[in-house]
Write a protein that holds these residues in place. Sequence first.
Motif, PDB file in Angstrom:
ATOM      1  N   ARG A 250     -10.206  -2.165   8.970  1.00  0.00           N
ATOM      2  CA  ARG A 250     -11.341  -3.008   8.544  1.00  0.00           C
ATOM      3  C   ARG A 250     -12.475  -2.127   8.020  1.00  0.00           C
ATOM      4  O   ARG A 250     -13.110  -2.451   7.005  1.00  0.00           O
ATOM      5  CB  ARG A 250     -11.822  -3.846   9.717  1.00  0.00           C
ATOM      6  N   ASP A 251     -12.726  -1.018   8.697  1.00  0.00           N
ATOM      7  CA  ASP A 251     -13.792  -0.120   8.254  1.00  0.00           C
ATOM      8  C   ASP A 251     -13.489   0.458   6.876  1.00  0.00           C
ATOM      9  O   ASP A 251     -14.396   0.653   6.051  1.00  0.00           O
ATOM     10  CB  ASP A 251     -13.982   1.009   9.268  1.00  0.00           C
ATOM     11  N   ASP A 252     -12.205   0.752   6.627  1.00  0.00           N
ATOM     12  CA  ASP A 252     -11.814   1.244   5.298  1.00  0.00           C
ATOM     13  C   ASP A 252     -12.123   0.193   4.231  1.00  0.00           C
ATOM     14  O   ASP A 252     -12.582   0.523   3.129  1.00  0.00           O
ATOM     15  CB  ASP A 252     -10.327   1.599   5.274  1.00  0.00           C
ATOM     16  N   LEU A 253     -11.851  -1.063   4.561  1.00  0.00           N
ATOM     17  CA  LEU A 253     -12.140  -2.151   3.621  1.00  0.00           C
ATOM     18  C   LEU A 253     -13.644  -2.242   3.367  1.00  0.00           C
ATOM     19  O   LEU A 253     -14.086  -2.341   2.214  1.00  0.00           O
ATOM     20  CB  LEU A 253     -11.617  -3.473   4.175  1.00  0.00           C
ATOM     21  N   ASN A 254     -14.425  -2.211   4.425  1.00  0.00           N
ATOM     22  CA  ASN A 254     -15.876  -2.337   4.280  1.00  0.00           C
ATOM     23  C   ASN A 254     -16.485  -1.174   3.506  1.00  0.00           C
ATOM     24  O   ASN A 254     -17.538  -1.317   2.881  1.00  0.00           O
ATOM     25  CB  ASN A 254     -16.529  -2.444   5.652  1.00  0.00           C
ATOM     26  N   ALA A 255     -15.818  -0.028   3.558  1.00  0.00           N
ATOM     27  CA  ALA A 255     -16.342   1.159   2.872  1.00  0.00           C
ATOM     28  C   ALA A 255     -16.091   1.122   1.368  1.00  0.00           C
ATOM     29  O   ALA A 255     -16.666   1.927   0.625  1.00  0.00           O
ATOM     30  CB  ALA A 255     -15.716   2.417   3.462  1.00  0.00           C
ATOM     31  N   GLN A 256     -15.241   0.181   0.917  1.00  0.00           N
ATOM     32  CA  GLN A 256     -14.917   0.095  -0.505  1.00  0.00           C
ATOM     33  C   GLN A 256     -15.987  -0.691  -1.249  1.00  0.00           C
ATOM     34  O   GLN A 256     -16.112  -1.904  -1.077  1.00  0.00           O
ATOM     35  CB  GLN A 256     -13.547  -0.576  -0.695  1.00  0.00           C
ATOM     36  N   TYR A 257     -16.757   0.004  -2.067  1.00  0.00           N
ATOM     37  CA  TYR A 257     -17.778  -0.682  -2.844  1.00  0.00           C
ATOM     38  C   TYR A 257     -17.143  -1.554  -3.924  1.00  0.00           C
ATOM     39  O   TYR A 257     -17.551  -2.700  -4.139  1.00  0.00           O
ATOM     40  CB  TYR A 257     -18.726   0.329  -3.482  1.00  0.00           C
ATOM     41  N   LYS A 258     -16.128  -1.017  -4.579  1.00  0.00           N
ATOM     42  CA  LYS A 258     -15.399  -1.772  -5.592  1.00  0.00           C
ATOM     43  C   LYS A 258     -13.949  -1.904  -5.167  1.00  0.00           C
ATOM     44  O   LYS A 258     -13.273  -0.906  -4.933  1.00  0.00           O
ATOM     45  CB  LYS A 258     -15.489  -1.089  -6.959  1.00  0.00           C
ATOM     46  N   LEU A 259     -13.502  -3.141  -5.062  1.00  0.00           N
ATOM     47  CA  LEU A 259     -12.139  -3.405  -4.628  1.00  0.00           C
ATOM     48  C   LEU A 259     -11.173  -3.405  -5.799  1.00  0.00           C
ATOM     49  O   LEU A 259     -11.564  -3.628  -6.952  1.00  0.00           O
ATOM     50  CB  LEU A 259     -12.060  -4.756  -3.917  1.00  0.00           C
ATOM     51  N   THR A 260      -9.912  -3.169  -5.493  1.00  0.00           N
ATOM     52  CA  THR A 260      -8.823  -3.328  -6.455  1.00  0.00           C
ATOM     53  C   THR A 260      -7.690  -4.065  -5.743  1.00  0.00           C
ATOM     54  O   THR A 260      -7.586  -4.032  -4.505  1.00  0.00           O
ATOM     55  CB  THR A 260      -8.297  -1.979  -6.958  1.00  0.00           C
ATOM     56  N   PHE A 261      -6.845  -4.711  -6.513  1.00  0.00           N
ATOM     57  CA  PHE A 261      -5.697  -5.377  -5.902  1.00  0.00           C
ATOM     58  C   PHE A 261      -4.758  -4.353  -5.265  1.00  0.00           C
ATOM     59  O   PHE A 261      -4.176  -4.614  -4.205  1.00  0.00           O
ATOM     60  CB  PHE A 261      -4.960  -6.208  -6.953  1.00  0.00           C
ATOM     61  N   GLU A 262      -4.615  -3.205  -5.902  1.00  0.00           N
ATOM     62  CA  GLU A 262      -3.761  -2.161  -5.337  1.00  0.00           C
ATOM     63  C   GLU A 262      -4.223  -1.783  -3.940  1.00  0.00           C
ATOM     64  O   GLU A 262      -3.418  -1.645  -3.007  1.00  0.00           O
ATOM     65  CB  GLU A 262      -3.768  -0.936  -6.249  1.00  0.00           C
ATOM     66  N   PHE A 263      -5.543  -1.628  -3.747  1.00  0.00           N
ATOM     67  CA  PHE A 263      -6.078  -1.272  -2.435  1.00  0.00           C
ATOM     68  C   PHE A 263      -5.806  -2.375  -1.414  1.00  0.00           C
ATOM     69  O   PHE A 263      -5.429  -2.104  -0.265  1.00  0.00           O
ATOM     70  CB  PHE A 263      -7.586  -1.015  -2.542  1.00  0.00           C
ATOM     71  N   LEU A 264      -5.978  -3.638  -1.810  1.00  0.00           N
ATOM     72  CA  LEU A 264      -5.794  -4.746  -0.880  1.00  0.00           C
ATOM     73  C   LEU A 264      -4.330  -4.912  -0.479  1.00  0.00           C
ATOM     74  O   LEU A 264      -4.018  -5.159   0.693  1.00  0.00           O
ATOM     75  CB  LEU A 264      -6.337  -6.033  -1.490  1.00  0.00           C
ATOM     76  N   TYR A 265      -3.417  -4.765  -1.442  1.00  0.00           N
ATOM     77  CA  TYR A 265      -1.994  -4.827  -1.090  1.00  0.00           C
ATOM     78  C   TYR A 265      -1.627  -3.672  -0.158  1.00  0.00           C
ATOM     79  O   TYR A 265      -0.800  -3.828   0.746  1.00  0.00           O
ATOM     80  CB  TYR A 265      -1.122  -4.781  -2.344  1.00  0.00           C
ATOM     81  N   ASP A 266      -2.254  -2.533  -0.364  1.00  0.00           N
ATOM     82  CA  ASP A 266      -1.980  -1.377   0.496  1.00  0.00           C
ATOM     83  C   ASP A 266      -2.455  -1.634   1.930  1.00  0.00           C
ATOM     84  O   ASP A 266      -1.808  -1.191   2.894  1.00  0.00           O
ATOM     85  CB  ASP A 266      -2.660  -0.129  -0.065  1.00  0.00           C
ATOM     86  N   ILE A 267      -3.576  -2.331   2.085  1.00  0.00           N
ATOM     87  CA  ILE A 267      -4.047  -2.674   3.432  1.00  0.00           C
ATOM     88  C   ILE A 267      -2.995  -3.500   4.167  1.00  0.00           C
ATOM     89  O   ILE A 267      -2.689  -3.264   5.347  1.00  0.00           O
ATOM     90  CB  ILE A 267      -5.387  -3.429   3.353  1.00  0.00           C
ATOM     91  N   VAL A 268      -2.437  -4.483   3.474  1.00  0.00           N
ATOM     92  CA  VAL A 268      -1.405  -5.318   4.096  1.00  0.00           C
ATOM     93  C   VAL A 268      -0.206  -4.463   4.495  1.00  0.00           C
ATOM     94  O   VAL A 268       0.333  -4.588   5.601  1.00  0.00           O
ATOM     95  CB  VAL A 268      -0.974  -6.447   3.141  1.00  0.00           C
ATOM     96  N   ASN A 269       0.218  -3.569   3.611  1.00  0.00           N
ATOM     97  CA  ASN A 269       1.364  -2.716   3.910  1.00  0.00           C
ATOM     98  C   ASN A 269       1.081  -1.796   5.095  1.00  0.00           C
ATOM     99  O   ASN A 269       1.961  -1.568   5.939  1.00  0.00           O
ATOM    100  CB  ASN A 269       1.736  -1.891   2.682  1.00  0.00           C
ATOM    101  N   ARG A 270      -0.134  -1.265   5.176  1.00  0.00           N
ATOM    102  CA  ARG A 270      -0.489  -0.389   6.300  1.00  0.00           C
ATOM    103  C   ARG A 270      -0.422  -1.146   7.621  1.00  0.00           C
ATOM    104  O   ARG A 270       0.090  -0.630   8.630  1.00  0.00           O
ATOM    105  CB  ARG A 270      -1.891   0.189   6.092  1.00  0.00           C
ATOM    106  N   LEU A 271      -0.922  -2.360   7.637  1.00  0.00           N
ATOM    107  CA  LEU A 271      -0.883  -3.150   8.856  1.00  0.00           C
ATOM    108  C   LEU A 271       0.559  -3.477   9.248  1.00  0.00           C
ATOM    109  O   LEU A 271       0.930  -3.429  10.430  1.00  0.00           O
ATOM    110  CB  LEU A 271      -1.695  -4.435   8.677  1.00  0.00           C
ATOM    111  N   ARG A 272       1.373  -3.800   8.274  1.00  0.00           N
ATOM    112  CA  ARG A 272       2.768  -4.109   8.576  1.00  0.00           C
ATOM    113  C   ARG A 272       3.517  -2.886   9.099  1.00  0.00           C
ATOM    114  O   ARG A 272       4.373  -3.004   9.984  1.00  0.00           O
ATOM    115  CB  ARG A 272       3.447  -4.681   7.332  1.00  0.00           C
ATOM    116  N   GLU A 273       3.196  -1.731   8.550  1.00  0.00           N
ATOM    117  CA  GLU A 273       3.832  -0.503   9.026  1.00  0.00           C
ATOM    118  C   GLU A 273       3.451  -0.202  10.473  1.00  0.00           C
ATOM    119  O   GLU A 273       4.216   0.434  11.209  1.00  0.00           O
ATOM    120  CB  GLU A 273       3.433   0.665   8.129  1.00  0.00           C
ATOM    121  N   LEU A 274       2.270  -0.683  10.879  1.00  0.00           N
ATOM    122  CA  LEU A 274       1.842  -0.498  12.263  1.00  0.00           C
ATOM    123  C   LEU A 274       2.504  -1.502  13.208  1.00  0.00           C
ATOM    124  O   LEU A 274       2.281  -1.470  14.417  1.00  0.00           O
ATOM    125  CB  LEU A 274       0.316  -0.641  12.361  1.00  0.00           C
TER     126      LEU A 274
END
Length: 397
Positions: free
Chosen positions: A350-374
Motif C-alpha cells: 500500500r505504501d508503494d502505491l501511495n508513493a506513486q505520484y503518477k500511476l500506470t496500468f503496468e504498475f497497478l497490474y504488478d501490484i496485483v501480481n505481487r500480492l498473489r505471489e505472496l
Amino acid sequence: MATQTRPLSSQLLEDNEDDDRLCYPDITAPPTEHSGQIGRPNGYLTGESRIERAWAHWKKLGQPKLIVAPMVDNSELPFRMLCRKYGAQAAYTPMLHSRIFTENEKYRSQEFTTCKEDRPLFVQFCANDPDVLLDAARRVEPYCDYVDINLGCPQRIARRGRYGAFLMDNLPLIKSLVEKLADNLNVPVSCKIRMFPDLQDTINYAKMLEDAGCALLAVHGRTRDEKDGKKFRANWNVIKAVRNAVRIPVLANGNIRHMDDVRECLEETGAEGVLSAESLLENPALFSGYRTAEWVLGSEEINKEGKLDQADLLVEYLKFCEKHPVPWRMIRSHVHKMLGEWFRIHPNIRDDLNAQYKLTFEFLYDIVNRLRELGVKMPLFVMGSDDYSLSSHRSVV
C-alpha cells in the motif's frame, strides 16, 4: 438504432501530461432504445398525465431493481460497467457540479463519459440555480434516462456550496429546481433525498417534489446529520411511508450490503428498487450474489469454493479503464477500496502505491501480481440459496 461515437465537446484536450489523469472527451451519442427522449418537453403534462408518464418510462426501462448509487469520484463509467457486468441493472453518474459543468469544457470531458452499453443511466447534478441547472441538463439529456438532482449530499462542501441536503432549508428553491427541469426537458427528472428528522416533514417534502414534476424519487433513510453509514442504520420505515404517500416510483437507499438485504429492503419498503454505494466499492459483484468474508461469518449456506476475489475484480476494472479512460484519482481510489483487506496484511505494498505520484496500468497490474505471489487471497463467496427471484417483487402504479 445505430449509434456512433462523437465528442461531447468540439475541441480535444491537449494537456494529457500536465497532471496524473487521463483525458477522454468522447462519449457515445445515442438516443438509444432506452432513451427518455420523446420529442416533447414534460412541461405540457400535468397531474395524472405526469404520473402515468413517470410509470410508463420506468416500465420501458425494464423496472431496474439493482442500482449503483451516485458516488463522488467513484461511480464513473468503468466502475459502472464493472457493476453492470455483475448484476447492476442501472446506475448513477458521480455528482456533477452544474455550474462548473456549464462553464468548463475540460470538466465536462473528464468528469462525464458514457457509452452505448451504459444504460439505463441517471446523470446527477448538484445545483442551486434553476437556469444554470437547466443549461447543464440540456447538455446531457440525449445520453441518459433521467437527469437527477442531488438533494442529499450531507458533506461540508455541500454546506459551503449551498447544495445537496443543505437545500432542505430552502424548499421553495428546491421546488423551482425541479419545476425548471420538468417543464423544459424531454428526459424525466429524478431526485435523491435524505429524510427530515420528522416523518411528516419528509412525507410533505416528497409530495412537494412529486407535484413539482419529479418522476422518480430515491430516498436515503438517514438524515443529513447521520453521515456515518456504519454508525447510523438507515430507516426503512421512513422509505416505506414515502413509498405509500407518493404515486411515482421510489428507490430505497441505505443498508444494502448483500442480496439478502436487497430482498428484505424491497419487501419491507415496497420500493421499486434499491441503491448500494459503499458496499459496492469493496464488492462490485454484490448484485450477482457474492459476499465478502465480513458478511458470510455465521452463514451455513455458502459456496466455500469462492472462485472470485477483489483482485479479480480489480483487474477487470482496470481493463474497463483502459477501454474507457478516466482521471487517475478515480482509479487510485478504487484500487484502495478493492484491495483494502490485502493492504492491511501487506501495508508495504500500500505504501508503494501511495508513493506513486503518477500511476500506470503496468504498475497497478504488478501490484496485483505481487500480492498473489505472496499467497494472499480475499475470496468472495456465493450464498447457497438461489430461490429468491427479484422478478417476484411487486410494482404497482
